[in-house]
Design a protein around this motif. Structure first.
Motif, PDB file in Angstrom:
ATOM      1  N   GLN A  13      -4.886  34.257 -31.484  1.00 13.34           N
ATOM      2  CA  GLN A  13      -4.706  34.057 -30.048  1.00 13.34           C
ATOM      3  C   GLN A  13      -3.847  35.185 -29.506  1.00 13.34           C
ATOM      4  O   GLN A  13      -2.772  35.486 -30.040  1.00 13.34           O
ATOM      5  N   ALA A  14      -4.307  35.839 -28.449  1.00 15.34           N
ATOM      6  CA  ALA A  14      -3.569  36.941 -27.856  1.00 15.34           C
ATOM      7  C   ALA A  14      -2.929  36.547 -26.534  1.00 15.34           C
ATOM      8  O   ALA A  14      -1.836  37.003 -26.200  1.00 15.34           O
ATOM      9  N   SER A  15      -3.618  35.715 -25.759  1.00 20.04           N
ATOM     10  CA  SER A  15      -3.144  35.254 -24.459  1.00 20.04           C
ATOM     11  C   SER A  15      -3.864  33.948 -24.161  1.00 20.04           C
ATOM     12  O   SER A  15      -4.634  33.454 -24.988  1.00 20.04           O
ATOM     13  N   GLU A  16      -3.623  33.388 -22.990  1.00 15.29           N
ATOM     14  CA  GLU A  16      -4.254  32.103 -22.663  1.00 15.29           C
ATOM     15  C   GLU A  16      -5.779  32.173 -22.700  1.00 15.29           C
ATOM     16  O   GLU A  16      -6.447  31.222 -23.103  1.00 15.29           O
ATOM     17  N   LEU A  17      -6.333  33.316 -22.314  1.00 14.71           N
ATOM     18  CA  LEU A  17      -7.782  33.433 -22.189  1.00 14.71           C
ATOM     19  C   LEU A  17      -8.415  34.369 -23.217  1.00 14.71           C
ATOM     20  O   LEU A  17      -9.624  34.602 -23.157  1.00 14.71           O
ATOM     21  N   THR A  18      -7.623  34.897 -24.140  1.00 21.33           N
ATOM     22  CA  THR A  18      -8.180  35.852 -25.094  1.00 21.33           C
ATOM     23  C   THR A  18      -7.736  35.572 -26.527  1.00 21.33           C
ATOM     24  O   THR A  18      -6.636  35.080 -26.776  1.00 21.33           O
ATOM     25  N   GLY A 144      -2.803  33.649 -17.522  1.00 23.92           N
ATOM     26  CA  GLY A 144      -1.364  33.408 -17.523  1.00 23.92           C
ATOM     27  C   GLY A 144      -0.730  33.746 -16.188  1.00 23.92           C
ATOM     28  O   GLY A 144      -1.406  34.148 -15.229  1.00 23.92           O
ATOM     29  N   PRO A 145       0.585  33.600 -16.085  1.00 15.41           N
ATOM     30  CA  PRO A 145       1.268  33.760 -14.798  1.00 15.41           C
ATOM     31  C   PRO A 145       1.198  35.166 -14.222  1.00 15.41           C
ATOM     32  O   PRO A 145       1.262  35.345 -13.001  1.00 15.41           O
ATOM     33  N   ASN A 146       1.062  36.189 -15.087  1.00 10.75           N
ATOM     34  CA  ASN A 146       1.045  37.565 -14.611  1.00 10.75           C
ATOM     35  C   ASN A 146      -0.271  38.281 -14.884  1.00 10.75           C
ATOM     36  O   ASN A 146      -0.380  39.487 -14.658  1.00 10.75           O
ATOM     37  N   GLY A 147      -1.263  37.543 -15.362  1.00 13.22           N
ATOM     38  CA  GLY A 147      -2.510  38.171 -15.733  1.00 13.22           C
ATOM     39  C   GLY A 147      -2.376  38.972 -17.013  1.00 13.22           C
ATOM     40  O   GLY A 147      -1.312  39.019 -17.650  1.00 13.22           O
ATOM     41  N   SER A 148      -3.459  39.593 -17.424  1.00 16.47           N
ATOM     42  CA  SER A 148      -3.453  40.448 -18.611  1.00 16.47           C
ATOM     43  C   SER A 148      -4.401  41.608 -18.375  1.00 16.47           C
ATOM     44  O   SER A 148      -5.257  41.574 -17.498  1.00 16.47           O
ATOM     45  N   VAL A 149      -4.233  42.663 -19.178  1.00 14.23           N
ATOM     46  CA  VAL A 149      -5.100  43.837 -19.096  1.00 14.23           C
ATOM     47  C   VAL A 149      -5.459  44.290 -20.498  1.00 14.23           C
ATOM     48  O   VAL A 149      -4.571  44.531 -21.331  1.00 14.23           O
ATOM     49  N   LEU A 150      -6.757  44.388 -20.770  1.00 13.64           N
ATOM     50  CA  LEU A 150      -7.237  44.962 -22.018  1.00 13.64           C
ATOM     51  C   LEU A 150      -7.313  46.468 -21.806  1.00 13.64           C
ATOM     52  O   LEU A 150      -8.104  46.954 -20.988  1.00 13.64           O
ATOM     53  N   THR A 151      -6.471  47.201 -22.519  1.00 14.50           N
ATOM     54  CA  THR A 151      -6.244  48.612 -22.203  1.00 14.50           C
ATOM     55  C   THR A 151      -7.010  49.580 -23.092  1.00 14.50           C
ATOM     56  O   THR A 151      -6.896  50.795 -22.894  1.00 14.50           O
TER      57      THR A 151
END
Length: 262
Positions: A13-18, A144-151
């Protein structure tokens, strides 16, 4: 096709959606290997896959088993991200989409500003050239509260990014860092290395690092002459670099000399 007799890595698990699965392709430039990401809302049977990575059948089978694959997204053209794209399209039937048409399979090229819906998640496409001219990042504002970015390789979880000059350019890269920093403290999901807590913080660190390197290049030019070659400047700035990654050091120096001289 690669073969790997080690026990396959598990989904993490990396984040809420990934989630991600570490591909079996460690190396000096890929660090521990390529992080192949799975994007999907909790409870959704559908997913999007980012960077299927090397052509390793067990790795691909694990990704394919994570859900019904709506789309496969590619961050950039390098083989440790794209090698398995055609095979994964065969396995899942899902369209593979990238910035460059030659890396698409059954899908249209991605454009800056595209907004996709896949795996029950909103995915925004950001053009972030610099590492390569076709580099993309994928912003998940609802993660999540601040979003995420796959870089991708634009920002790594450990170390710094090599600019693949002349395709990748420092001026473009600095502009991309500005654009990503503006997204704030989003979770940073890199293609290599660990997940990091704050995108904007890492963007600032990367910019400071680039400015320090530029100062070193300026000092080297003052020492060996303004018309110094890439090799001569590399000898000064990267005097202790491991021979196995000397080419990467020279590529970075070439990009920085181009930036300063232009």
């Amino acid at each position: 096709m690669t073969s790997n007799d080690a026990v396959p890595s598990e989904l993490q698990q990396a984040s809420e959606l990934t989630r991600f699965r570490l591909a079996p392709n460690p190396g000096p430039m890929s660090l521990d290997g390529t992080n192949s990401y799975i994007i999907g809302a909790p409870g959704s049977a559908h997913v999007a896959i980012v960077d299927p990575g090397p052509q390793d059948e067990r790795h691909l089978a694990a990704l394919a088993a994570s859900g019904v694959v709506d789309v496969v997204l590619i961050t950039h053209r390098h083989a440790d991200h794209t090698e398995a794209s055609a095979r994964f399209h065969e396995l899942t039937g899902a369209p593979v989409r990238a910035a460059m048409a030659e890396h698409c399979h059954g899908g249209e090229p991605l454009r800056d500003g595209d907004v996709l819906a896949a795996g029950g998640v909103e995915i925004r496409v950001l053009a972030t050239p610099g590492h390569t001219s076709d580099s993309l990042c994928f912003h998940l504002p609802g993660d999540g509260p601040n979003g995420s970015v796959l870089t991708g390789d634009t920002i790594l979880g450990r170390g710094t990014t090599v600019l693949d000059y002349p395709d990748g350019r420092l001026g473009d890269y600095l502009t991309s860092l500005d654009r990503l920093e503006a997204l704030g403290p989003a979770t940073l999901l890199p293609a290599h290395g660990p997940v990091l807590a704050s995108l904007e913080e890492k963007c600032r660190e990367y910019r400071e690092h680039r400015e320090q390197r530029l100062d070193q290049i300026r000092a080297a030019l003052a020492q060996v002459g303004g018309d110094a070659t890439v090799a001569q400047v590399t000898d000064v700035v990267y005097a202790d670099v491991d021979p196995s990654v000397r080419w990467a050091a020279e590529t970075s120096v070439a990009a920085q000399l181009d930036y300063l001289r232009s």
